[in-house]
Design an enzyme around this catalytic site. Structure first.
Site, PDB file in Angstrom:
ATOM      1  N   HIS A   1     -54.173  88.582  96.972  1.00  0.00           N
ATOM      2  CA  HIS A   1     -55.421  88.247  97.671  1.00  0.00           C
ATOM      3  C   HIS A   1     -55.247  88.427  99.176  1.00  0.00           C
ATOM      4  CE1 HIS A   1     -57.725  86.998  94.177  1.00  0.00           C
ATOM      5  NE2 HIS A   1     -56.662  86.335  93.734  1.00  0.00           N
TER       6      HIS A   1
ATOM      7  N   GLU B   1     -52.654  85.478  90.801  1.00  0.00           N
ATOM      8  CA  GLU B   1     -53.208  86.808  90.547  1.00  0.00           C
ATOM      9  C   GLU B   1     -52.565  87.902  91.417  1.00  0.00           C
ATOM     10  OE1 GLU B   1     -57.612  85.534  88.997  1.00  0.00           O
ATOM     11  OE2 GLU B   1     -57.373  85.676  91.173  1.00  0.00           O
TER      12      GLU B   1
ATOM     13  N   ASP C   1     -58.517  85.303 102.024  1.00  0.00           N
ATOM     14  CA  ASP C   1     -58.580  85.977 100.727  1.00  0.00           C
ATOM     15  C   ASP C   1     -58.836  87.457 100.994  1.00  0.00           C
ATOM     16  OD1 ASP C   1     -59.015  86.544  97.869  1.00  0.00           O
ATOM     17  OD2 ASP C   1     -59.159  84.371  97.698  1.00  0.00           O
TER      18      ASP C   1
HETATM   19  C1  ACM Z   1     -57.748  81.079  91.012  1.00  0.00           C
HETATM   20  O1  ACM Z   1     -58.831  80.677  90.540  1.00  0.00           O
HETATM   21  N1  ACM Z   1     -57.502  82.375  91.067  1.00  0.00           N
HETATM   22  C2  ACM Z   1     -56.739  80.162  91.491  1.00  0.00           C
END
Ligand code: ACM
Ligand code: ZN
Length: 741
Positions: free
Chosen positions: A259, A322, A186
């Site tokens: 991420h 995201e 991440d």
């Molecule tokens: C997430 O909670 N961004 C998959």
């Protein structure tokens, strides 16, 4: 059929033991029992082995289930009366256990079902306070409802050692989970050794600072200790084998294209700008993501090649959630690619990106799974979807014939609070109590039976921004994971109360026994507190499941305690003199909680919202005068939230009081678009008025006079100022407690 594996259990005799309900969780499909049980010694004797794989499963299990580590259930070498029988042509993963006075027969269909059966067998054995063991005369028949029974763990925000990951797997196995979703990369850390790109771990696994408190706390402060860690490929292999021994498949997640800040800190050339940036220690979503150029895709395929060599499972999770598109919009390489491929927008560019990875994985005989954003711009042909933003993404994918795993934030995000008490440890937000998880149904009503077939199951996610230690991790996971296992294994569904009783009687004691030593949350047993308006202030009543229990209430100031029953009221009178802050501790058999009540002159006043609060943030009209400032960090439900910038409220008392001023509590959280009001005005019965500007969360407006009613008006900023998140939009105003001085 293989040679029966004979285990002997030292047999003492039959004792009467009332077995009212099944002690196994998740509840089996069938459970019948008599009131009799067999007393057992602490030794399980084994004479022959089916195979080393199966017999090796038994030893560590005994250790998980006994309460007293000085008297473990152990395996010896003598004939006895447990028989193991392999069944052919039975439902996959199904097993049965037949306990009679003369023998126990455990039938299984596969090594996994044998393993689940052993867990159930151990859960049938109860240990008494004198540490003698017994097992009920009973019959169990069991099989799972869903094939994906998952728990996720984010090791990027906070790192967990392989020893801790193994313990996480042990606990999962106890509750028949079979998928471990290992979130390995991440923004805040890259945790898996990739030999071709050593900087992913030498640089990407370490950050120089981590934000303190909740990331929305303003102003932010930082812990500047270097933080990080990663797993070597040898360690990964060890964990993969450990999981396989427990019939758990690991789904590794390598996040892309978003991420990715940790990876880009190591190799900035794979970003759109090429700019060197550190591994961030802030939570959230970052604009810098992987660029869609070919060199980035080659890099990711190289990474995946090593990942595939370590993880034999079918599914590989590639993230996909995201992904801000701002860098792609300004990147020549991304824009050229869009035009060359005739893609309409950046969503289609993301879809192209995911499709390339899907092709690579399919070529290597694996299946891609990603968060539900991978639906945007068109779902790649082979992709499975993990639906986290509610169930809609999962529904859309299932309707298109794609496999789906349900993990909606509403029921499956175990980083949310599980209780409303202010003593709950800091969490990201949200509210997902045990009962809500128990009520979850992974199959939405809008799917036909054919479409529902594409729902493989569900999974709980443990994001670790606010989970820095293993104790905290298990506290957030258990017992909610047991409720989820009940949903996913899906045997006979009991009432929530029966589930809670089984949990409390058999499972919490085992999980917390010294040998297993798991920190679990007891929030589900905490009595709920109900405040009511009374003629002279407030009352507090406790509502709980076990009404025979008493609650001890101790005032910290007076150092004296009283014992009250559920359903009885505790009164807090309106103060006639100075404002008093009194801290109380409430203790029951399971838990202790504390609360500070501010006895002020307006306690319990009648509140009229002339301007209605936003209905999502409207916890009632008592909340402003219940003697408690809204808790920080903000959790949503203890504050009154307005989405307008001109607010009027009237407060009324039953008779005139002498007022010296009012202290207002406001929330200042610009990162959530919540700002202080600009000014407040108070007007008394006699027309006396005062206006002051607000610069702090706690603001006292001095105004003297005798009054029965008080009109409050608040004016906010018309729009969020430039430089703040949401600039130009309408700000929110959140208020809690008006303390009458
Ligand atoms: C997430 O909670 N961004 C998959
Ligand atoms: Zn780019």
């Amino acid at each position: 059929m293989k040679t029966p594996f004979i285990l002997a259990l030292f047999f003492i005799g039959t004792i009467p033991f009332a077995q009212n309900h099944c002690p196994i969780l998740p509840n089996p499909v069938t459970y019948t029992s008599t009131k009799d049980s067999i007393a057992l010694d602490s030794l399980l004797f084994c004479t022959k082995s089916l195979s080393s794989t199966l017999s090796n499963s038994i030893s560590p299990l005994g250790d998980l289930y006994i309460l007293n580590k000085n008297k473990p259930l152990r395996i010896g070498r003598e004939d006895g009366f447990i028989r193991f029988e392999e069944l052919n042509n039975a439902y996959p993963e199904s097993y049965s256990i037949n306990v009679t006075k003369s023998k126990i027969i455990l039938s299984y269909t596969s090594p996994a079902s044998y393993y689940h059966a052993l867990h159930s067998l151990f859960q049938l054995i109860t240990e008494k306070p004198d540490h003698s063991f017994s097992i009920p005369i009973c019959f169990v028949k069991d099989f799972p409802n869903f094939s994906w029974r998952g728990l996720h763990l984010d090791v990027a925000r906070h790192f967990f050692s392989i020893h801790e990951v193994k313990k996480y797997l042990d606990l999962m196995a106890m509750y028949k989970f079979n998928v471990f979703h290992w979130h390995l990369t991440d923004d805040q850390g890259w945790r898996i050794e990739i030999k071709k790109y050593p900087k992913l771990t030498s640089v990407g696994a370490w950050r120089d600072s981590t934000v303190n408190d909740h990331f929305s706390t303003y102003p932010r402060t930082w812990d500047t200790k270097r933080y990080g860690g990663f797993y070597t490929q040898e360690e990964i292999k060890e964990v993969v084998q450990y999981a396989a021994d427990r019939h758990i498949t690991i789904v590794p997640e390598i996040e892309m294209p978003g991420h990715a800040r940790a990876a880009l800190a190591a190799y900035p050339a794979f970003s759109c700008t090429g700019k060197q940036q550190p591994v961030p220690g802030l939570w959230g979503v970052f604009e810098d993501v992987f660029c869609t150029k070919d060199s980035t895709l080659h890099f990711l395929e190289d990474v995946l090649e090593e990942v595939l060599s370590l993880f034999p499972g079918k599914f590989i999770h590639i993230g996909g959630d995201e992904v801000p598109k701002s860098r792609w919009e300004k990147c020549a390489s991304c824009q050229n690619k869009m035009h060359a491929l005739h893609l309409k927008n950046e969503h289609e560019l993301q879809s192209y990106f995911i499709r390339q990875i899907d092709v690579y994985l399919a070529k290597n005989n694996r299946q891609l799974i990603g968060w539900d954003e991978i639906l945007e711009g068109g779902l790649s042909p082979g992709a499975a979807v993990m639906s986290w933003r509610g169930m809609d993404g999962g529904i859309a994918a299932a309707k298109e014939g794609h496999y789906v795993v349900m993990t909606p934030g509403s029921h499956c995000y175990f980083d949310h609070y599980q209780g409303k008490s202010s003593s709950e440890p800091l969490a990201i937000g949200g509210y997902t109590p045990l009962e809500k998880v128990f009520e979850f149904n992974p199959i939405p009503k809008s799917l036909t039976p054919q479409e529902a077939h594409f729902v493989l199951g569900a999974q709980a996610n443990l994001w670790t921004e606010y989970i820095p230690t293993f104790n905290q991790l298990t506290y957030m996971t258990y017992p909610r994971a047991i409720a989820l296992s009940q949903v996913l294994w899906g045997g006979t569904k009991t009432s929530y109360d029966a589930f809670e009783q089984t949990l409390k009687k058999y499972h919490i004691p085992r999980l917390t026994a010294p040998n297993v030593n798991t920190k679990v949350s007891m929030s589900f047993l905490k009595p709920s507190m109900k405040f009511s308006r009374e003629p002279n202030g407030l009352s507090l009543m406790f509502d709980g499941k076990d009404t025979s229990e008493k609650i001890t209430v101790v005032s910290q100031q007076k150092k004296e305690g009283i014992s009250i029953s559920y359903g009885k009221k505790l009164f807090f009178n309106r103060s006639q003199k100075n404002v008093k802050h009194e801290k109380f501790t409430f203790s029951t058999a399971c838990c202790t909680d504390s609360l500070t009540i501010i006895s002020h002159r307006g306690l319990g006043a009648k509140v009229t919202y002339v301007t209605p609060p936003n209905e999502r943030y409207h916890p009632g009209d008592l909340i402003l005068v219940d003697g408690q400032f809204g808790a920080r960090p903000w959790r949503g439900y203890q504050w009154v939230g307005f989405d307008t910038n001109h607010i009027n409220i009237t407060l009324e008392l039953d008779r005139k009081i002498r007022l010296n001023g009012i202290t207002f509590g406001f929330l200042n959280e610009p990162s959530s678009w919540i700002h202080l009001p600009n000014e407040i005005t108070v007007r008394l019965d006699n027309g006396k008025m005062k206006t002051i500007s607000v610069t702090e969360e706690r603001t006292k407006l001095p105004i003297k006079g005798k009054t029965k009613s008080i009109q409050v008006s608040m004016k906010g900023l018309p729009t969020i100022p430039v430089g703040f998140p949401g600039q130009g939009e309408k700000p929110w105003i959140f208020c809690d407690e008006l303390v009458f001085e």
